[in-house]
Design a protein around this motif. Structure first.
Motif, short mmCIF file in Angstrom:
data_model
loop_
_atom_site.label_atom_id
_atom_site.label_comp_id
_atom_site.label_asym_id
_atom_site.label_seq_id
_atom_site.Cartn_x
_atom_site.Cartn_y
_atom_site.Cartn_z
N ALA A 210 15.45 5.03 1.93
CA ALA A 210 14.61 6.17 2.30
C ALA A 210 13.82 6.72 1.12
CB ALA A 210 15.49 7.28 2.89
N HIS A 211 14.38 6.62 -0.09
CA HIS A 211 13.73 7.20 -1.25
C HIS A 211 12.93 6.19 -2.07
CE1 HIS A 211 17.07 10.09 -0.38
NE2 HIS A 211 16.08 10.93 -0.56
N ARG A 212 12.78 4.99 -1.53
CA ARG A 212 12.01 3.98 -2.23
C ARG A 212 10.72 3.71 -1.48
NH1 ARG A 212 13.90 0.54 -6.12
NH2 ARG A 212 15.99 0.95 -6.93
N LYS A 213 9.59 4.01 -2.11
CA LYS A 213 8.29 3.83 -1.47
C LYS A 213 8.02 2.36 -1.15
CE LYS A 213 6.06 7.91 -3.49
NZ LYS A 213 4.93 8.40 -4.33
N VAL A 215 9.97 0.17 0.04
CA VAL A 215 10.60 -0.28 1.29
C VAL A 215 9.72 0.16 2.45
CG1 VAL A 215 12.63 -0.09 2.77
CG2 VAL A 215 12.91 -0.21 0.29
N ASP A 216 9.18 -0.81 3.17
CA ASP A 216 8.17 -0.51 4.18
C ASP A 216 8.74 -0.16 5.54
OD1 ASP A 216 5.60 -1.22 2.68
OD2 ASP A 216 6.80 -3.03 2.38
N PHE A 217 9.87 -0.75 5.90
CA PHE A 217 10.50 -0.42 7.18
C PHE A 217 11.98 -0.75 7.13
CE2 PHE A 217 9.47 -4.89 7.67
CZ PHE A 217 10.45 -5.42 8.51
N LEU A 218 12.71 -0.29 8.13
CA LEU A 218 14.16 -0.49 8.19
C LEU A 218 14.52 -1.36 9.39
CD1 LEU A 218 15.41 3.15 7.41
CD2 LEU A 218 14.88 1.30 5.81
N LEU A 219 15.53 -2.18 9.22
CA LEU A 219 16.02 -3.04 10.29
C LEU A 219 17.53 -2.94 10.37
CD1 LEU A 219 15.99 -5.47 12.31
CD2 LEU A 219 16.06 -6.97 10.29
N CYS A 220 18.03 -2.67 11.57
CA CYS A 220 19.45 -2.76 11.83
C CYS A 220 19.67 -4.03 12.65
CB CYS A 220 19.95 -1.54 12.58
SG CYS A 220 21.75 -1.36 12.52
N GLU A 221 20.43 -4.98 12.13
CA GLU A 221 20.54 -6.30 12.76
C GLU A 221 21.98 -6.68 13.03
OE1 GLU A 221 19.25 -9.46 10.22
OE2 GLU A 221 20.37 -8.72 8.49
N PHE A 222 22.13 -7.74 13.85
CA PHE A 222 23.43 -8.32 14.15
C PHE A 222 24.34 -7.32 14.84
CE2 PHE A 222 27.57 -10.33 12.93
CZ PHE A 222 27.35 -11.56 13.50
N MET A 223 23.77 -6.47 15.65
CA MET A 223 24.55 -5.43 16.33
C MET A 223 25.14 -5.98 17.62
SD MET A 223 24.09 -3.07 14.12
CE MET A 223 24.69 -1.58 14.91
N GLY A 224 26.42 -5.72 17.84
CA GLY A 224 27.09 -6.24 19.02
C GLY A 224 27.23 -5.24 20.14
N HIS A 225 26.97 -3.96 19.85
CA HIS A 225 27.16 -2.90 20.84
C HIS A 225 25.94 -1.98 20.83
CE1 HIS A 225 31.09 -4.16 19.26
NE2 HIS A 225 31.55 -3.99 20.49
N VAL A 226 25.33 -1.80 21.98
CA VAL A 226 24.10 -1.00 22.02
C VAL A 226 24.38 0.46 21.66
CG1 VAL A 226 24.19 -0.42 24.49
CG2 VAL A 226 21.97 -0.61 23.31
N ALA A 232 22.76 3.99 14.98
CA ALA A 232 22.06 3.50 13.79
C ALA A 232 20.58 3.89 13.81
CB ALA A 232 22.19 1.98 13.70
N ILE A 233 19.94 3.72 14.95
CA ILE A 233 18.52 4.05 15.07
C ILE A 233 18.29 5.53 14.79
CG2 ILE A 233 16.59 4.23 16.71
CD1 ILE A 233 17.82 1.68 18.07
N GLU A 234 19.16 6.37 15.32
CA GLU A 234 19.05 7.82 15.08
C GLU A 234 19.11 8.12 13.59
OE1 GLU A 234 21.88 11.69 15.85
OE2 GLU A 234 21.67 10.24 17.49
N THR A 235 19.99 7.44 12.88
CA THR A 235 20.12 7.63 11.44
C THR A 235 18.90 7.11 10.69
OG1 THR A 235 22.53 7.39 11.65
CG2 THR A 235 21.59 7.20 9.44
N GLY A 240 11.98 8.35 8.08
CA GLY A 240 10.53 8.46 8.19
C GLY A 240 9.78 7.15 8.05
N LYS A 241 10.45 6.02 8.28
CA LYS A 241 9.82 4.71 8.20
C LYS A 241 9.95 4.02 9.57
CE LYS A 241 11.32 4.21 3.35
NZ LYS A 241 10.06 4.07 2.60
N PRO A 242 9.08 3.02 9.85
CA PRO A 242 9.25 2.26 11.09
C PRO A 242 10.64 1.66 11.17
CG PRO A 242 7.13 1.76 10.09
CD PRO A 242 7.89 2.59 9.09
N VAL A 243 11.16 1.56 12.40
CA VAL A 243 12.52 1.09 12.60
C VAL A 243 12.53 -0.09 13.58
CG1 VAL A 243 14.76 1.67 13.65
CG2 VAL A 243 13.64 3.29 12.09
N ALA A 244 13.24 -1.14 13.20
CA ALA A 244 13.48 -2.28 14.07
C ALA A 244 14.98 -2.41 14.29
CB ALA A 244 12.93 -3.56 13.45
#
Length: 437
Positions: A210-213, A215-226, A232-235, A240-244
């Motif tokens: 979050a504090h590194r300019k 880093v362009d976007f965030l990805l949460c991957e390999f998730m087994g439970h929606v 994770a998405i809420e966090t 303030g960056k795009p989220v995948a």
């Protein structure tokens, strides 16, 4: 093989103009770009022949010029065309002696940073538009799981800081590469510790990004439970960056029995800009899964971008099993006989793109040459070839230079597109008849 549309994206046109300024070859490059946008390309060799002049010029295009162009964010790029992700990290680094198979934790960022840098460079050269910081399984609870001794000497913060420093250094060597901060599942969720504890683990992952300019976007991957995806998405959205967000699901749904289509809808409603799948299943199963997700999203009136990063191995036997290739007795250390060819990847890339997927990469088993295959197959849409294509001719074209006549006869699409590779193991089954539960 589909053709080019009538125009390339505005990003490609801008790139062409920048290259004109950088090289002083305005007329030649302009005609190349014009020809590329107006010609229908049904053959990858023809595509490469037409795009190679642009590629050769980009080798001399400085990163400083790229910055002057203005760096477009992930969502802008996805709106304009396909984005190529990177591939396997933990599997590939384990084979190279930098990751311990079992824990699969990323302490190599601290212990052997040069090994991580080299793999980043290989993916970038192969055509990746995105480099993901090597932070998979870096949560503090994972570092301490099952007596993992790494948790005694390093923390999530330490590893994520080191990973960001490494990927930033490598990305600066390239032309306008995006940096992704990666998050992964938490053992705390599996242990039923609740939302507050789980989100605290995600916050520790995200706070560095979050504090590194850079880093362009965030990805949460390999998730087994929606449900964990939603937490994770809420966090991540708070950064303030795009989220995948991508899940390790197949057609049957998540680990709690939530249908695949519903998983996609819930990720989108939680705020993910990009949703999709990664790992556990092969390219064919993954295409079926992403189609289910797309149908559900369309029916719900939702339109996040779609992302797919499948396994680099064939494993049709496990399509209906919740833990995918983990059920194969040869997983994880004897998967090589199932490895995808570059031609398998080309076919997959075209099928995924035509389904509407715009972010394409790979997971375990996807080597740099697989990423090159993605980038080359989608070169008409992207308007450029990767640097690694300077040493590669599509459909074995370079075999024309072989000293052996029988080898020269293999230089062409007909041979490789129709080939059915043999296993080379007479006493081995074609499909695994024993699956572990």
């Amino acid at each position: 093989m589909s053709c080019l549309g009538p125009m390339l994206s505005s990003a490609i046109r801008c790139r062409c103009r920048a290259l004109q300024l950088a090289t002083g070859q305005s007329s030649t490059l302009a005609s190349t770009c014009t020809a590329t946008t107006s010609t229908k390309m049904f053959n990858l060799q023809q595509t490469c022949d037409q795009l190679r002049p642009v590629h050769m010029l980009t080798r001399h295009f400085s990163s400083e010029s790229a910055v002057q162009m203005g760096k477009k964010c992930l969502l802008e790029r996805l709106a304009e065309g396909p984005v190529i992700g990177d591939g396997s990290y933990v599997f590939t680094l384990e084979k190279r002696g930098y990751v311990k198979g079992g824990p699969w934790t990323p302490e190599a960022t601290i212990e052997n940073p040069e090994g991580v840098k080299q793999l980043h460079r290989e993916f970038m050269r192969a055509g990746a538009d995105v480099l993901q910081a090597f932070t998979f399984y870096s949560t503090d609870d994972k570092l301490h799981l099952a007596g993992n001794l790494e948790g005694e000497s390093v923390t999530c913060h330490d590893q994520n800081e080191a990973a960001c420093k490494i990927v930033q250094e490598v990305a600066a060597e390239g032309d306008d590469v995006l940096i992704c901060g990666g998050c992964s599942p938490t053992p705390s969720y599996m242990e039923g510790k609740g939302k507050e504890v789980v989100q605290q683990e995600f916050k520790k992952q995200v706070e560095v990004f979050a504090h590194r300019k850079e880093v362009d976007f965030l990805l949460c991957e390999f998730m087994g439970h929606v449900e964990e995806c939603e937490w994770a998405i809420e966090t991540m959205k708070a950064a303030g960056k795009p989220v995948a967000c991508t899940m390790r699901v197949g057609p049957k749904g998540d680990q709690n029995g939530v249908p695949t289509g519903e998983c996609a809808v819930r990720m989108a409603k939680a705020g993910a800009d990009v949703v999709g799948i990664n790992c556990l299943y092969d390219v064919n199963t993954s295409l079926k899964t992403i189609k289910i997700m797309k149908t559900a999203l369309d029916e719900a009136g939702l339109s996040p971008y779609l992302m797919i990063q499948p396994l680099g191995y064939h494993c049709p036997e496990v399509e209906d099993m919740l833990e995918g290739y983990f059920h194969l007795p040869e997983a994880p250390f004897a998967m090589e006989p199932r490895l995808l060819t570059r031609f398998d990847v080309q076919k997959f890339a075209r099928a995924a793109y035509e389904l509407g997927v715009r972010y394409l990469g790979g997971c375990c088993g996807f080597e740099p040459y697989h990423i090159r295959a993605l980038a080359e197959e989608l070169a008409p849409e992207r308007g450029r070839l990767p640097k690694a294509s300077a040493k590669h001719e599509p459909w074995g074209g370079a075999l024309k230079g072989s000293m052996f006549e029988f080898m020269r006869k293999r230089a062409g699409r007909e041979h490789w597109e129709n080939l059915k590779p043999a296993l080379g193991r007479p006493d081995h089954p074609v499909l695994q008849n024993r699956l572990d539960e």
